[in-house]
Scaffold this motif. Structure first.
Motif, PDB file in Angstrom:
ATOM      1  N   SER A  98      41.581   9.293  44.054  1.00  0.00           N
ATOM      2  CA  SER A  98      42.331   8.827  45.223  1.00  0.00           C
ATOM      3  C   SER A  98      42.685   9.985  46.145  1.00  0.00           C
ATOM      4  CB  SER A  98      43.609   8.108  44.770  1.00  0.00           C
ATOM      5  OG  SER A  98      44.400   7.729  45.876  1.00  0.00           O
ATOM      6  N   GLU A 101      39.559  11.079  47.952  1.00  0.00           N
ATOM      7  CA  GLU A 101      39.136  10.142  48.994  1.00  0.00           C
ATOM      8  C   GLU A 101      40.011  10.256  50.241  1.00  0.00           C
ATOM      9  OE1 GLU A 101      39.270   6.405  47.022  1.00  0.00           O
ATOM     10  OE2 GLU A 101      37.374   6.699  45.948  1.00  0.00           O
ATOM     11  N   HIS A 102      41.315  10.381  50.039  1.00  0.00           N
ATOM     12  CA  HIS A 102      42.217  10.496  51.190  1.00  0.00           C
ATOM     13  C   HIS A 102      41.963  11.784  51.976  1.00  0.00           C
ATOM     14  CE1 HIS A 102      44.628   7.250  49.310  1.00  0.00           C
ATOM     15  NE2 HIS A 102      45.012   7.027  50.544  1.00  0.00           N
ATOM     16  N   ALA A 105      38.678  11.590  53.879  1.00  0.00           N
ATOM     17  CA  ALA A 105      38.776  10.754  55.079  1.00  0.00           C
ATOM     18  C   ALA A 105      39.279  11.573  56.269  1.00  0.00           C
ATOM     19  CB  ALA A 105      39.699   9.570  54.821  1.00  0.00           C
ATOM     20  N   LYS A 121      44.903   9.431  59.379  1.00  0.00           N
ATOM     21  CA  LYS A 121      44.520   9.553  57.973  1.00  0.00           C
ATOM     22  C   LYS A 121      45.430  10.528  57.222  1.00  0.00           C
ATOM     23  CE  LYS A 121      40.982   6.744  57.853  1.00  0.00           C
ATOM     24  NZ  LYS A 121      40.991   5.508  56.999  1.00  0.00           N
ATOM     25  N   MET A 124      48.868   9.323  55.994  1.00  0.00           N
ATOM     26  CA  MET A 124      48.915   8.508  54.787  1.00  0.00           C
ATOM     27  C   MET A 124      49.199   9.332  53.537  1.00  0.00           C
ATOM     28  SD  MET A 124      45.658   6.036  55.639  1.00  0.00           S
ATOM     29  CE  MET A 124      45.906   4.973  54.212  1.00  0.00           C
ATOM     30  N   ILE A 125      49.107  10.669  53.639  1.00  0.00           N
ATOM     31  CA  ILE A 125      49.312  11.499  52.453  1.00  0.00           C
ATOM     32  C   ILE A 125      50.394  12.558  52.646  1.00  0.00           C
ATOM     33  CG2 ILE A 125      47.004  11.163  51.517  1.00  0.00           C
ATOM     34  CD1 ILE A 125      46.172  13.824  52.732  1.00  0.00           C
ATOM     35  N   THR A 142      46.704  18.679  55.328  1.00  0.00           N
ATOM     36  CA  THR A 142      45.831  18.082  54.313  1.00  0.00           C
ATOM     37  C   THR A 142      45.676  19.007  53.113  1.00  0.00           C
ATOM     38  OG1 THR A 142      44.608  16.961  56.075  1.00  0.00           O
ATOM     39  CG2 THR A 142      43.592  17.028  53.901  1.00  0.00           C
TER      40      THR A 142
END
Length: 313
Positions: A98, A101-102, A105, A121, A124-125, A142
């Motif tokens: 997961s 993948e995040h 993206a 994107k 979301m994290i 990120t």
């Protein structure tokens, strides 16, 4: 040896299946956390003394952690079913695929030149405001998430599974989720969430440092070690500091710095060396975490095999 084999199966399952899209147990657990919070949080919190608010938080984490850990202990001891339950519980606890993948993206959006999509994107994290981030800031956010969540969402869960089996990984994942929901230093959770935050700090104390060590072994070792020693104490989190500083040094990029959270600019220390991160450094961070995970699997299998050989000699 059995725990190491279970770890291998769980990692393979995670790689093949990823995180369940529906009916994830942590979603139900989050609902339960909110219900316990509603039941225990006082109607007039300002009238409560600090010790009583903290006691309410201690009661809350006890209600949310002890029964689940006991259930995992019972399940893990069942013949045959216990082995399957152990693998499935670890699979559900680790989030390697997961996380990958995040982060991928975000990287794909940056490679396509779509900065608005990349901002969405990464939102979301991370918990910071992302609406005005440039490409460098998106890459930085990120990479920070990949490094820190590598420790929290992957390696700490693996550590507690190898140490205590299924009860250990359930206890850790439940406590870590509880910290994510209650462990804020704001007016509502400063005292009520104190116990959740401190317990999560204790559970992550050793895994975070093992994660930092793994990053520097598999990256720029000297830089990672220098950053860990010099910069980790400046970070506001005792466990995220070593992980982020070692990871930044291992990758040879600069992380940290100012970031906006909930409309307020937070001045964070600078971590790492050399240069600001680029989009492609996200791929390097993903690869570092993935290599680290397979190293842990290999060490667990080797260590388990040696222990089995000595005990059956």
């Amino acid at each position: 040896m059995i725990s190491a084999v279970f770890l291998l199966f769980a990692v393979v399952l995670d790689r093949l299946l990823g995180e369940p899209r529906r009916w994830h147990p942590l979603v139900g657990y989050g609902y339960l956390v909110r219900r316990v919070e509603q039941a225990l949080y006082p109607a007039q919190p300002l009238a409560e003394p600090v010790w009583r608010m903290r006691l309410r938080g201690v009661l809350g984490i006890s209600l949310l952690l002890l029964p689940l850990t006991g259930l995992a202990c019972w399940l893990s001891r069942l013949p045959w079913l216990g082995q399957l339950a152990s693998v499935l519980l670890l699979y559900l606890a680790i989030g390697a695929q997961s996380l990958r993948e995040h982060a991928q993206a975000v990287l794909d959006a940056l490679r396509a030149g779509d900065l608005p999509l990349a901002r969405y994107k990464v939102s979301m994290i991370v918990s910071r405001n992302t609406s005005e981030l440039d490409e460098t800031a998106v890459a930085r956010a990120t990479i920070e998430s990949v490094l820190e969540n590598g420790s929290d969402a992957i390696f700490a869960a693996v550590f507690w599974f190898l140490l205590l089996g299924a009860p250990g990984v359930v206890l850790y994942r439940a406590a870590n989720t509880l910290d994510a929901m209650w462990g804020y230093r704001n007016e509502r959770f400063l005292h009520f969430g104190w116990a959740a935050a401190r317990f999560d700090d204790v559970l992550n104390l050793i895994p975070a440092r093992l994660t930092a060590l793994t990053y520097i072994v598999l990256g720029h070792t000297r830089q990672g070690w220098q950053c860990w020693r010099a910069q980790a104490p400046t970070w506001y989190s005792p466990n995220a500091g070593p992980v982020m500083a070692a990871g930044a040094g291992a990758l040879g990029v600069l992380l940290g710095g100012a970031a906006s959270y909930h409309g307020k600019l937070k001045q964070r220390p600078t971590l790492g060396l050399q240069r600001p991160p680029l989009a492609e450094d996200i791929a390097r961070a993903i690869a570092l975490v993935q290599r680290s995970l397979w190293l842990w699997v290999a060490v667990a299998l080797l260590g388990g095999g040696l222990i089995w050989s000595f005990t059956h000699a």
